[in-house]
Design an enzyme around this catalytic site. Structure first.
Site, PDB file in Angstrom:
ATOM      1  N   SER A  10      29.383  -4.187  28.618  1.00  0.00           N
ATOM      2  CA  SER A  10      28.693  -5.476  28.502  1.00  0.00           C
ATOM      3  C   SER A  10      29.640  -6.672  28.420  1.00  0.00           C
ATOM      4  O   SER A  10      29.216  -7.807  28.549  1.00  0.00           O
ATOM      5  CB  SER A  10      27.751  -5.489  27.295  1.00  0.00           C
ATOM      6  OG  SER A  10      28.484  -5.531  26.090  1.00  0.00           O
ATOM      7  N   LYS A  66      29.838  -9.140  21.289  1.00  0.00           N
ATOM      8  CA  LYS A  66      29.248 -10.132  22.190  1.00  0.00           C
ATOM      9  C   LYS A  66      29.824 -11.500  21.860  1.00  0.00           C
ATOM     10  O   LYS A  66      30.457 -11.703  20.833  1.00  0.00           O
ATOM     11  CB  LYS A  66      27.716 -10.217  22.017  1.00  0.00           C
ATOM     12  CG  LYS A  66      26.956  -8.939  22.276  1.00  0.00           C
ATOM     13  CD  LYS A  66      26.821  -8.651  23.744  1.00  0.00           C
ATOM     14  CE  LYS A  66      25.982  -7.422  24.017  1.00  0.00           C
ATOM     15  NZ  LYS A  66      26.656  -6.156  23.817  1.00  0.00           N
TER      16      LYS A  66
END
Length: 142
Positions: A62, A99
């Site tokens: 990701s 993230k």
């Protein structure tokens, strides 16, 4: 686990390796002398706050557009105050994730760095905690 444990570094002494104090061209080749100008302490370069820094291994894709690949080691400092657009290590409902943090007014989002993944909007119904700010990356090429 602390970064110093992974690198085999004594917290007080660190480990010094030869250091060529020259810029290395990522385009046309550049000359590098064959003698060592000095040494560099890897631990001191990677770790600002040894007592609050630890490592985690990345699992997944990701964050590939930020240069963070599956299997990389992240250096995380839990003493730093997360700022907008920092890459952070967070826990959402018991699951760890790395993230980019985005604040928009009262809203909080965790943004992946891969167009095939969706942002996560943090809601009051989530058990959300920030474990630390990512300050470095250890990447193995071989």
């Amino acid at each position: 686990m602390k970064v110093t444990d992974i690198l085999g570094i004594d917290d007080e002494k660190g480990v010094s390796i030869p250091f060529y104090d020259v810029s290395v061209a990522a385009g046309a080749p550049a000359y590098i002398p064959t003698y060592f100008e000095s040494t560099i302490n890897v631990g001191k370069e990677l770790i600002t706050n040894p007592k609050t820094t630890f490592c985690v291994r990345v699992n997944g894709q990701s964050m590939i557009d930020a240069g963070i690949d599956d299997g990389d080691l992240l250096i995380v400092d839990k003493s730093l105050e997360p700022q907008n657009k920092n890459i952070i290590l967070a826990v959402i409902n018991g699951e760890y994730t790395v993230k980019r943090l985005y604040k928009s007014g009262e809203d909080l989002f965790l943004q992946p760095e891969n167009k095939h993944h969706n942002p996560i909007k943090i809601t009051p119904y989530m058990d959300f905690r920030i474990w630390g700010v990512v300050t470095g990356l250890i990447k193995k090429f071989l």
